[in-house]
Scaffold this motif. Structure first.
Motif, PDB file in Angstrom:
ATOM      1  N   LEU A 129       0.856  -1.184   0.000  1.00 28.49           N
ATOM      2  CA  LEU A 129       0.000   0.000   0.000  1.00 28.49           C
ATOM      3  C   LEU A 129       0.891   1.232   0.000  1.00 28.49           C
ATOM      4  N   LEU A 130       0.719   2.089  -1.001  1.00 28.20           N
ATOM      5  CA  LEU A 130       1.470   3.338  -1.109  1.00 28.20           C
ATOM      6  C   LEU A 130       0.527   4.495  -0.802  1.00 28.20           C
ATOM      7  N   ALA A 131       0.896   5.331   0.152  1.00 27.48           N
ATOM      8  CA  ALA A 131       0.052   6.452   0.556  1.00 27.48           C
ATOM      9  C   ALA A 131       0.827   7.750   0.385  1.00 27.48           C
ATOM     10  N   ASP A 132       0.310   8.640  -0.456  1.00 24.01           N
ATOM     11  CA  ASP A 132       0.973   9.901  -0.763  1.00 24.01           C
ATOM     12  C   ASP A 132       0.257  11.033  -0.032  1.00 24.01           C
ATOM     13  N   GLU A 133       0.839  11.504   1.068  1.00 24.38           N
ATOM     14  CA  GLU A 133       0.255  12.551   1.905  1.00 24.38           C
ATOM     15  C   GLU A 133      -1.209  12.244   2.242  1.00 24.38           C
ATOM     16  N   PRO A 134      -1.501  11.084   2.834  1.00 26.24           N
ATOM     17  CA  PRO A 134      -2.900  10.676   3.013  1.00 26.24           C
ATOM     18  C   PRO A 134      -3.696  11.546   3.969  1.00 26.24           C
ATOM     19  N   THR A 135      -3.035  12.345   4.811  1.00 27.20           N
ATOM     20  CA  THR A 135      -3.756  13.250   5.713  1.00 27.20           C
ATOM     21  C   THR A 135      -3.600  14.713   5.312  1.00 27.20           C
ATOM     22  N   GLY A 136      -2.937  14.966   4.187  1.00 31.76           N
ATOM     23  CA  GLY A 136      -2.572  16.331   3.812  1.00 31.76           C
ATOM     24  C   GLY A 136      -3.747  17.251   3.550  1.00 31.76           C
ATOM     25  N   ALA A 137      -4.887  16.703   3.088  1.00 32.50           N
ATOM     26  CA  ALA A 137      -6.046  17.534   2.757  1.00 32.50           C
ATOM     27  C   ALA A 137      -7.125  17.473   3.826  1.00 32.50           C
ATOM     28  N   LEU A 138      -6.796  16.928   5.002  1.00 30.86           N
ATOM     29  CA  LEU A 138      -7.809  16.678   6.027  1.00 30.86           C
ATOM     30  C   LEU A 138      -7.649  17.608   7.217  1.00 30.86           C
ATOM     31  N   ASP A 139      -8.782  17.872   7.892  1.00 30.70           N
ATOM     32  CA  ASP A 139      -8.711  18.602   9.145  1.00 30.70           C
ATOM     33  C   ASP A 139      -8.150  17.686  10.236  1.00 30.70           C
ATOM     34  N   THR A 140      -7.934  18.250  11.418  1.00 27.80           N
ATOM     35  CA  THR A 140      -7.264  17.502  12.484  1.00 27.80           C
ATOM     36  C   THR A 140      -8.004  16.221  12.850  1.00 27.80           C
ATOM     37  N   ALA A 141      -9.321  16.317  13.022  1.00 28.75           N
ATOM     38  CA  ALA A 141     -10.103  15.150  13.440  1.00 28.75           C
ATOM     39  C   ALA A 141     -10.099  14.079  12.359  1.00 28.75           C
ATOM     40  N   SER A 142     -10.290  14.488  11.092  1.00 33.33           N
ATOM     41  CA  SER A 142     -10.297  13.515   9.991  1.00 33.33           C
ATOM     42  C   SER A 142      -8.916  12.892   9.813  1.00 33.33           C
ATOM     43  N   GLY A 143      -7.875  13.714   9.992  1.00 38.51           N
ATOM     44  CA  GLY A 143      -6.520  13.185   9.908  1.00 38.51           C
ATOM     45  C   GLY A 143      -6.265  12.121  10.957  1.00 38.51           C
ATOM     46  N   GLN A 144      -6.793  12.328  12.164  1.00 42.23           N
ATOM     47  CA  GLN A 144      -6.642  11.331  13.217  1.00 42.23           C
ATOM     48  C   GLN A 144      -7.360  10.039  12.850  1.00 42.23           C
ATOM     49  N   GLU A 145      -8.525  10.145  12.223  1.00 46.65           N
ATOM     50  CA  GLU A 145      -9.256   8.952  11.774  1.00 46.65           C
ATOM     51  C   GLU A 145      -8.399   8.127  10.817  1.00 46.65           C
ATOM     52  N   VAL A 146      -7.760   8.815   9.869  1.00 42.16           N
ATOM     53  CA  VAL A 146      -6.946   8.105   8.877  1.00 42.16           C
ATOM     54  C   VAL A 146      -5.690   7.539   9.518  1.00 42.16           C
ATOM     55  N   ARG A 147      -5.086   8.270  10.460  1.00 41.04           N
ATOM     56  CA  ARG A 147      -3.930   7.728  11.186  1.00 41.04           C
ATOM     57  C   ARG A 147      -4.316   6.442  11.910  1.00 41.04           C
ATOM     58  N   ASP A 148      -5.468   6.457  12.572  1.00 45.44           N
ATOM     59  CA  ASP A 148      -5.921   5.270  13.297  1.00 45.44           C
ATOM     60  C   ASP A 148      -6.140   4.104  12.338  1.00 45.44           C
ATOM     61  N   LEU A 149      -6.690   4.402  11.174  1.00 47.16           N
ATOM     62  CA  LEU A 149      -6.958   3.360  10.190  1.00 47.16           C
ATOM     63  C   LEU A 149      -5.666   2.731   9.685  1.00 47.16           C
TER      64      LEU A 149
END
Length: 228
Positions: A159-179
């Protein structure tokens, strides 16, 4: 995944990557950090077969990606690589379920089987209730979860992820980090992520590689922080 003495030059300028050697073992999660222009995106493109090195070799899941022609590279990417981008790249005219199933359908999986596989992934990633919705109606965090489901539908080796939280707000970024952390720790998914998000690197990766001017300046395991 293995890069051996890989360099990439564009139009005779200085190398975007300069003799980079890097090995990522199965089940590892590696975060690639570095300033703009350090070669992070170039590295990801070479691993995905979207670009070819000027010198050196790129091997993914036992396949010499640098030797593949355009058609074979596209098939390899479809079957063995999952790609997650900063801006999701979901198709607004397709439902969430159809977006997720699309790579499987393109790989020749029967429609019913592809939809069943997609539905199971959406449920597992916590967005199954949106299967019949359209992406434009969802939050950024939800759309990124769907993009991850789509990337996983063909059960990729990497799985290659290119800035997967770069376009997200803090809460959404945390969701993706957890995932991503769950995929790595509980599912054993091999992940390479390019990011400026230090929280993402520290929480999800087992190893950090820093690039500076196209070279590996640091390659070290992530040290867990101990609460005092």
């Amino acid at each position: 995944m293995q890069l051996q003495e890989v360099s990439r030059r564009f139009d005779g300028g200085p190398p975007a990557l300069d003799q980079v050697s890097l090995t990522v073992a199965e089940g590892e999660a590696v975060a690639v950090l570095g300033p703009s222009g350090s070669g992070k995106s170039t590295l990801l493109n070479l691993v995905a077969g979207l670009d070819k090195p000027t010198a050196g070799t790129v091997t993914v899941a036992g396949c010499r990606v640098d030797e593949l022609g355009e058609a074979r590279s596209a098939r390899f990417r479809r079957d063995r690589i999952g790609l997650v981008f900063q801006f999701f790249h979901l198709l607004d005219e397709l439902t969430v379920l159809e977006n997720t199933a699309l790579p499987a359908r393109l790989a020749g999986v029967a429609r019913g089987d592809a939809l069943a596989r997609a539905e199971a992934l959406l449920d597992r990633l916590g967005v199954g209730r949106h299967a019949r919705a359209y992406p434009s109606r969802l939050s950024g965090g939800e759309r990124q979860r769907i993009a991850v489901a789509r990337a996983l539908v063909n059960r990729p080796a990497l799985l290659l992820a290119d800035e997967p939280t770069g376009a997200l707000d803090t809460a959404s970024g945390q969701e993706v980090r957890d995932l991503l952390l769950e995929l790595h720790r509980e599912e054993g998914q091999t992940i390479i992520m390019v990011t400026h998000d230090l929280a993402l690197a520290r929480s999800c990766a087992s190893r950090v590689v820093r690039l500076v001017d196209g070279r590996v300046a640091e390659d070290a395991p992530v040290v867990a922080e101990v609460e005092s």
